[in-house]
Design a protein around this motif. Structure first.
Motif, PDB file in Angstrom:
ATOM      1  N   ASN A  76       0.833  -1.198   0.000  1.00 19.13           N
ATOM      2  CA  ASN A  76       0.000   0.000   0.000  1.00 19.13           C
ATOM      3  C   ASN A  76       0.874   1.256   0.000  1.00 19.13           C
ATOM      4  O   ASN A  76       0.606   2.218  -0.731  1.00 19.13           O
ATOM      5  CB  ASN A  76      -0.935  -0.004   1.209  1.00 19.13           C
ATOM      6  N   GLU A  77       1.922   1.268   0.823  1.00 17.51           N
ATOM      7  CA  GLU A  77       2.835   2.415   0.875  1.00 17.51           C
ATOM      8  C   GLU A  77       3.530   2.615  -0.473  1.00 17.51           C
ATOM      9  O   GLU A  77       3.721   3.742  -0.924  1.00 17.51           O
ATOM     10  CB  GLU A  77       3.874   2.241   1.989  1.00 17.51           C
ATOM     11  N   GLU A  78       3.928   1.529  -1.112  1.00 16.82           N
ATOM     12  CA  GLU A  78       4.579   1.625  -2.419  1.00 16.82           C
ATOM     13  C   GLU A  78       3.625   2.219  -3.460  1.00 16.82           C
ATOM     14  O   GLU A  78       4.025   3.047  -4.285  1.00 16.82           O
ATOM     15  CB  GLU A  78       5.079   0.249  -2.872  1.00 16.82           C
TER      16      GLU A  78
ATOM     17  N   GLN B 253       1.055   4.201  -2.814  1.00 17.08           N
ATOM     18  CA  GLN B 253       0.870   5.619  -2.472  1.00 17.08           C
ATOM     19  C   GLN B 253       2.081   6.449  -2.918  1.00 17.08           C
ATOM     20  O   GLN B 253       1.930   7.558  -3.445  1.00 17.08           O
ATOM     21  CB  GLN B 253       0.643   5.784  -0.962  1.00 17.08           C
ATOM     22  N   SER B 254       3.261   5.907  -2.720  1.00 20.56           N
ATOM     23  CA  SER B 254       4.487   6.592  -3.118  1.00 20.56           C
ATOM     24  C   SER B 254       4.530   6.767  -4.639  1.00 20.56           C
ATOM     25  O   SER B 254       4.885   7.830  -5.143  1.00 20.56           O
ATOM     26  CB  SER B 254       5.697   5.806  -2.636  1.00 20.56           C
TER      27      SER B 254
END
Length: 100
Positions: free
Chosen positions: A27-29, A31-32
């Protein structure tokens, strides 16, 4: 048996926790990646705006130079016309003096 059951339960919790961490990292990847795409889009937009502004400044600068040149030409034409008028007045006065 009790120890085996507790160990299995602990392994299941660890596996679930690992899956949760993998999902969070994924999820962070995402978003990034989305954020990076937005930044690139904004940079492109700013470059376009700067280019448009630069072209507008160049156009206005040229227009100003043209107006200044035109004003100088008109000023010179008026100066020559005034000079000619003064010369004509002088010649007319001299002619009147000769005729008198």
């Amino acid at each position: 048996a009790e120890v085996t059951r507790q160990l299995t339960s602990t392994e299941e919790l660890a596996a679930q926790h690992g899956t949760s961490l993998e999902a969070a990292v994924s999820n962070e990847e995402q978003q990034s990646s989305k954020h990076n795409a937005e930044v690139l889009e904004l940079e492109a937009s700013l470059r376009q705006a700067a280019s448009s502004s630069s072209a507008e400044i160049s156009r206005l600068s040229q227009q100003l130079r043209d107006s200044e040149r035109e004003a100088q030409e008109k000023h010179e034409a008026l100066r020559l016309a005034d000079s000619g008028s003064q010369q004509g007045t002088l010649e007319s006065s001299q002619l009147h003096a000769r005729l008198a």
